[in-house]
Design an enzyme around this catalytic site. Structure first.
Site, PDB file in Angstrom:
ATOM      1  N   GLU A   4      16.593  -1.086   0.816  1.00 35.69           N
ATOM      2  CA  GLU A   4      15.702  -0.753   1.387  1.00 35.69           C
ATOM      3  C   GLU A   4      15.946   0.015   2.450  1.00 35.69           C
ATOM      4  O   GLU A   4      15.003   1.066   2.846  1.00 35.69           O
ATOM      5  CB  GLU A   4      15.282  -2.133   1.928  1.00 35.69           C
ATOM      6  CG  GLU A   4      13.958  -2.298   2.744  1.00 35.69           C
ATOM      7  CD  GLU A   4      13.335  -3.629   3.191  1.00 35.69           C
ATOM      8  OE1 GLU A   4      14.411  -4.634   2.966  1.00 35.69           O
ATOM      9  OE2 GLU A   4      12.316  -3.646   3.907  1.00 35.69           O
ATOM     10  N   TYR A  47       6.756 -15.631  -0.318  1.00 36.60           N
ATOM     11  CA  TYR A  47       6.473 -14.851   0.515  1.00 36.60           C
ATOM     12  C   TYR A  47       5.657 -15.412   1.508  1.00 36.60           C
ATOM     13  O   TYR A  47       4.687 -16.265   1.050  1.00 36.60           O
ATOM     14  CB  TYR A  47       5.620 -13.666   0.057  1.00 36.60           C
ATOM     15  CG  TYR A  47       5.498 -12.580   1.211  1.00 36.60           C
ATOM     16  CD1 TYR A  47       6.230 -11.701   1.420  1.00 36.60           C
ATOM     17  CD2 TYR A  47       4.264 -12.683   1.723  1.00 36.60           C
ATOM     18  CE1 TYR A  47       5.979 -10.662   2.634  1.00 36.60           C
ATOM     19  CE2 TYR A  47       3.651 -11.639   2.527  1.00 36.60           C
ATOM     20  CZ  TYR A  47       4.707 -10.898   3.100  1.00 36.60           C
ATOM     21  OH  TYR A  47       4.439  -9.912   4.038  1.00 36.60           O
ATOM     22  N   GLY A  95       3.869   0.068   9.308  1.00 36.14           N
ATOM     23  CA  GLY A  95       4.909   0.133   8.210  1.00 36.14           C
ATOM     24  C   GLY A  95       6.292  -0.061   8.822  1.00 36.14           C
ATOM     25  O   GLY A  95       7.291  -0.238   8.288  1.00 36.14           O
ATOM     26  N   GLN A 114      -2.270   0.213   5.991  1.00 38.45           N
ATOM     27  CA  GLN A 114      -1.055   0.735   6.273  1.00 38.45           C
ATOM     28  C   GLN A 114      -1.041   2.234   6.220  1.00 38.45           C
ATOM     29  O   GLN A 114      -2.057   2.985   5.970  1.00 38.45           O
ATOM     30  CB  GLN A 114       0.226   0.547   5.089  1.00 38.45           C
ATOM     31  CG  GLN A 114       0.989  -0.476   5.532  1.00 38.45           C
ATOM     32  CD  GLN A 114       2.174  -0.913   4.592  1.00 38.45           C
ATOM     33  OE1 GLN A 114       2.032  -0.760   3.143  1.00 38.45           O
ATOM     34  NE2 GLN A 114       3.100  -1.682   4.776  1.00 38.45           N
ATOM     35  N   ASP A 168       7.495  -2.183  11.260  1.00 37.13           N
ATOM     36  CA  ASP A 168       7.267  -3.568  11.851  1.00 37.13           C
ATOM     37  C   ASP A 168       7.570  -3.882  13.262  1.00 37.13           C
ATOM     38  O   ASP A 168       6.890  -4.029  14.117  1.00 37.13           O
ATOM     39  CB  ASP A 168       7.602  -4.762  10.947  1.00 37.13           C
ATOM     40  CG  ASP A 168       7.013  -4.656   9.626  1.00 37.13           C
ATOM     41  OD1 ASP A 168       6.343  -3.549   9.112  1.00 37.13           O
ATOM     42  OD2 ASP A 168       7.298  -5.539   8.779  1.00 37.13           O
ATOM     43  N   ASN A 210       0.738  -1.170  -0.013  1.00 33.91           N
ATOM     44  CA  ASN A 210      -0.086   0.071  -0.024  1.00 33.91           C
ATOM     45  C   ASN A 210       0.668   1.199   0.109  1.00 33.91           C
ATOM     46  O   ASN A 210       0.820   1.902  -1.012  1.00 33.91           O
ATOM     47  CB  ASN A 210      -0.964   0.038   1.064  1.00 33.91           C
ATOM     48  CG  ASN A 210      -1.825   1.195   1.609  1.00 33.91           C
ATOM     49  OD1 ASN A 210      -1.573   1.997   1.102  1.00 33.91           O
ATOM     50  ND2 ASN A 210      -2.908   0.803   2.092  1.00 33.91           N
TER      51      ASN A 210
HETATM   52  C1  DGY Z   1       6.881  -8.150   5.936  1.00 33.63           C
HETATM   53  O1  DGY Z   1       6.506  -9.023   5.528  1.00 33.63           O
HETATM   54  O2  DGY Z   1       7.791  -7.683   6.317  1.00 33.63           O
HETATM   55  C2  DGY Z   1       6.098  -6.800   5.964  1.00 33.63           C
HETATM   56  O3  DGY Z   1       6.612  -5.715   6.411  1.00 33.63           O
HETATM   57  C3  DGY Z   1       4.588  -7.078   6.348  1.00 33.63           C
HETATM   58  O4  DGY Z   1       3.809  -6.090   5.434  1.00 33.63           O
END
Ligand code: DGY
Length: 416
Positions: A386, A80, A158, A100, A160, A33
């Site tokens: 990142e 994932y 966001g 988010q 985490d 998002n």
């Molecule tokens: C992740 O999988 O690390 C994400 O941040 C979850 O949205």
């Protein structure tokens, strides 16, 4: 174009999966998002049509109640976890069940102000969807009209595994019947840069609980994790102001009244974030009814919300003590600082962007420029990672990261 301009544009194109951009290949193979909205700012520098498509594709997954999910699983990818089955939201397109930080309206406003008549028409078409998403936040996530919206899962922020969530997350009892799972993230990047297993067990406990409750709105009251995140609330307030500007532009008079009421309600409520003894802004834990102990860089999003005062400006420089680059997500003097682990110290350039833009608007132009210069140096030295180590500038997490490239194009690169 310089070669970094070319590289950044190539990263966007390379991560384009047709109408949406993945944050990075492998680690994050779907549409996220807030990534997508901020990435649209990068697309807009060379392809305005594609910029709008990014946001339109995201909103094609908007729930009937207005929520915009945090992940849209446009097509399957076994690389994932947790995938659509684990979320069990039964939506088309498949999506997660949480949201988010709502940057969409702020990004659409930027696009329309940089665009032409075509951009105007596409922003106008998006307006009712943006309005519905804000209404969802202000009702479903603030059912008592307190002026602060509640976050139910650290992933919704966001940020985490920010230390801001340590206490609130520790209170989440790991489900005795937690379904077994196999993480995939630690197969893509060094586990030392990612959340721990104890954190993951709790993330998955929350997902399982919400799924068992059918993703009903009352999870806002029943979730064991309920936090008024300073980041999300500041981003929402800024987005409310940007939505108001769009409503005025499009002659949406009824909407302006509704949006103004949200903005008015936020003002006094935001006092809950401020620690009067230091002036720093912290998130507020709705369960313990107290500010969370650890301040993070999310507190400086007060500038993005238009609320940072001179006192807060004076706290930005000391925040950089002992780090070579700004803006670290956690102050290096904090015992929980970890320069490499996800959201416990490293720098994210999207956060730096919002802080710097807010600082500039608050009249602190020199400080804003320092943040931008640091961001430029990080990319020049390490590449489009990142996130970055604030001590030595090393690139961390996923490589060829879309929103880092977008920040280069839309904000950092030298130029007028
Ligand atoms: C992740 O999988 O690390 C994400 O941040 C979850 O949205």
């Amino acid at each position: 174009m310089t070669s970094l301009d070319d590289q950044a544009a190539a990263i966007l194109r390379g991560n384009d999966r047709g109408g949406y951009t993945v944050p990075t290949a492998g680690l994050y193979p779907f549409q996220w998002n807030w990534d997508s909205c901020l990435v649209a700012l990068g697309w807009a520098t060379f392809d305005m049509d594609r910029a709008f498509t990014e946001i339109e594709t995201l909103f094609s997954a908007q729930w009937p109640d207005g929520m915009v999910p945090h992940i849209v699983f446009h097509r399957p990818d076994p690389g994932y976890f947790p995938g659509p089955d684990r979320w069990g939201t039964h939506r088309t397109p498949a999506s997660s069940g949480i949201t988010q930080p709502p940057v969409a309206a702020s990004c659409v406003r930027r696009l329309v102000e940089a665009g032409d008549a075509q951009a105007e028409a596409r922003a106008r078409a998006l307006f009712p969807k943006l309005l519905a998403s804000h209404r969802w936040f202000h009702t479903v996530r603030d059912p008592d009209g307190t002026g602060l919206v509640t976050t139910l899962h650290p992933w919704e922020t966001g940020m985490d595994n920010s230390p801001a969530w340590d206490e609130a997350l520790a209170r989440v009892e790991i489900a005795a019947d937690l379904e077994p799972y196999l993480r995939k993230d630690t197969g893509h990047v060094d586990p030392a840069m990612r959340p721990t297993k104890a954190e993951y067990d709790r993330y998955m406990t929350l997902v399982q609980r919400f799924r068992e409750q059918g993703w009903r709105h009352d999870i806002t009251r029943t979730s064991p994790f309920r936090v008024a995140d300073v980041g999300t609330n500041c981003i929402l307030l800024r987005a409310d102001s940007d939505l108001l500007a769009l409503a005025i532009r499009f002659g949406e008079h009824e909407a302006t009244t509704e949006i103004r009421a949200w903005i008015d309600r936020a003002g006094p409520a935001f006092a809950a974030f401020v620690d009067p003894s230091t002036g720093l802004w912290h998130s507020y834990d709705r369960v313990s009814q107290s500010r969370v102990p650890t301040p993070t860089s999310a507190g400086f999003l007060a500038f993005w919300a238009g609320l940072g005062d001179a006192k807060l400006v004076s706290l930005v420089e000391p925040w950089h003590d002992r780090t070579s680059f700004g803006v670290p997500s956690v102050r290096a003097t904090d015992p929980r600082f970890d320069s490499k682990r996800y959201w416990r110290g490293p720098i994210w350039l999207v956060v730096s962007f919002m802080i710097a833009e807010g600082l500039r608007e608050a009249g602190a132009g020199a400080l804003a420029e320092r943040v931008r210069n640091d961001s430029r140096t990080l990319i020049e030295r390490a590449g489009f990672f990142e996130y970055f180590d604030p001590l030595d500038g090393a690139g961390l997490g996923g490589p060829d990261f879309t929103w880092t490239a977008a920040m280069w194009l839309a904000w950092i690169r030298p130029g007028p």
